[in-house]
Scaffold this active site. Sequence first.
Site, mmCIF file in Angstrom:
data_model
loop_
_atom_site.group_PDB
_atom_site.id
_atom_site.type_symbol
_atom_site.label_atom_id
_atom_site.label_comp_id
_atom_site.label_asym_id
_atom_site.label_seq_id
_atom_site.Cartn_x
_atom_site.Cartn_y
_atom_site.Cartn_z
ATOM 1 N N GLU A 166 0.785 -1.131 0.017
ATOM 2 C CA GLU A 166 0.012 -0.075 -0.059
ATOM 3 C C GLU A 166 0.835 1.059 -0.070
ATOM 4 O OE1 GLU A 166 -2.873 -0.302 3.201
ATOM 5 O OE2 GLU A 166 -3.823 -1.893 2.363
ATOM 6 N N GLU A 353 -5.027 -8.862 0.843
ATOM 7 C CA GLU A 353 -5.877 -8.385 2.140
ATOM 8 C C GLU A 353 -7.072 -8.151 1.998
ATOM 9 O OE1 GLU A 353 -4.072 -5.365 4.652
ATOM 10 O OE2 GLU A 353 -2.285 -5.829 4.296
HETATM 11 C C1 FCB Z 1 -4.344 -2.092 5.575
HETATM 12 C C2 FCB Z 1 -2.997 -2.493 6.226
HETATM 13 C C3 FCB Z 1 -2.914 -3.358 7.232
HETATM 14 C C4 FCB Z 1 -3.874 -3.317 8.129
HETATM 15 C C5 FCB Z 1 -5.265 -3.327 7.495
HETATM 16 C C6 FCB Z 1 -6.661 -3.365 8.320
HETATM 17 O O1 FCB Z 1 -4.317 -1.053 5.198
HETATM 18 O O2 FCB Z 1 -2.232 -3.131 5.076
HETATM 19 O O3 FCB Z 1 -1.899 -3.475 7.926
HETATM 20 O O4 FCB Z 1 -4.025 -2.322 9.166
HETATM 21 O O5 FCB Z 1 -5.310 -2.196 6.478
#
Ligand code: FCB
Length: 446
Positions: A166, A353
Amino acid sequence: MKKIVFPKEFLWGATTASYQIEGAAFEDGKGESIWDRFAHTPGRISDGTNGDVGCDHYHLYKDDIAIMKELGLQAYRLSISWPRIFPDGTGQPNAKGIEFYKNLLEELRANGIKTMVTLYHWDLPQTLQDKGGWVNRQIADDFELYARHVFEQLDGLVDWWITFNEPFCSAFLGYWKGVHAPGIQDYSSALAAAHHLLLAHGKAVRAFRETGTKGEIGITLNMDYYYPLNDCDEDRRAAELSHAAFNAWFADPIFKGKYPEAMLDFYRDKVVLPEIHESDLALISEKLDFLGLNHYFSDTNTPCPDKWPLGVKTDFIGGDRTDMGWGINPDGFYDLLMRLNKDYGDIPIYITENGCATRDIVNVRGEVEDHNRIDFLTRYISAAHRALKDGVNLKGYYQWSLLDNFEWSFGFSKRFGIVHVDYKTLKRTIKKSGRWYSEVIAENGF
Ligand code: FCB
């Protein structure tokens, strides 16, 4: 509900990040990171906690791998703490740091779990921040040196490499909103940071190819899907502007070798753009093996002159909210995947994620009944499956997160895990969602 079955080779995993779980913040020669500094600065973390101990994964990693094995995880995504490897960012590497990750990766291998390793999930060595951090162009070379060392040391133990997690958050939350380390609030700095993150990414990919390191390499981008608030031209333009500023600003240079033209024009009289050399874009667009996508929510967009610099007001979509206040809207996940496929072609995508925070407690029977998480995951995984059926080259799904952990500026107040962690005793309890996910993996669907 009809049965959802994924392709045979579809990969199921879970994700964590170094600063959020490792603890051992000052052990075995590790240097200070910007998150150590930030979390120890009064007022920065809402519940006043820090990652000094975290989930103590540094010492308990074997127990955690046993849990992964029990759940039947096929793959695990973790990140490497740069200041464990180079306490000062550059210069002398710290052998103890590499040893930890070698042991961890070997233990995963021994348990038949595939490995996805992120080189940078936000814990920059503080010494590099003292020289300007991501705003200083020199950092791209420092990152390349770090990446080369890690490639050489861990070659053969990693199936998928990810350069950055990110970069949007590192740049815009760290240097514009100031809610992440290093806590700076300057839009031009955020744009410089974004460019240098991309440049560092390109240099690492080139180094990966040059060194013939085994495995595949990609980057993880986080993206919301931006909808117009109402069905009108102004709102459609606002949604496109948000998409260009936050999604395409990263994906276009990587996959098309250029920044979005309209966005460059838009910024010109408002902020200072970083120096962008012609050769930078050739590096940034080095060919990747896959895209990692992190997705949590979608937003509505409408013009709002007060919101400098874009002049757009965004709001979450979804009447139901997670414990982060984030709207639940699985259709946005589908629409986003379809758009990526349309804009960037058939690139293989791993969801690196996706998940939600819920208020989980260990009940009197010693169980964690997180039905809302199961519901969230059911909805989002179904949306991903729909995109796959409609032609998106989706290869795998990693749930965020394996463990409850340190949720950045929210400290330990938000629980994203499929495994509950008691931060006093460090006891792990597999939640109902963990058991559910385990069945999804075993049946390759639900
Ligand atoms: C993302 C992050 C991760 C976690 C999630 C909830 O942006 O990559 O580390 O904090 O959100």
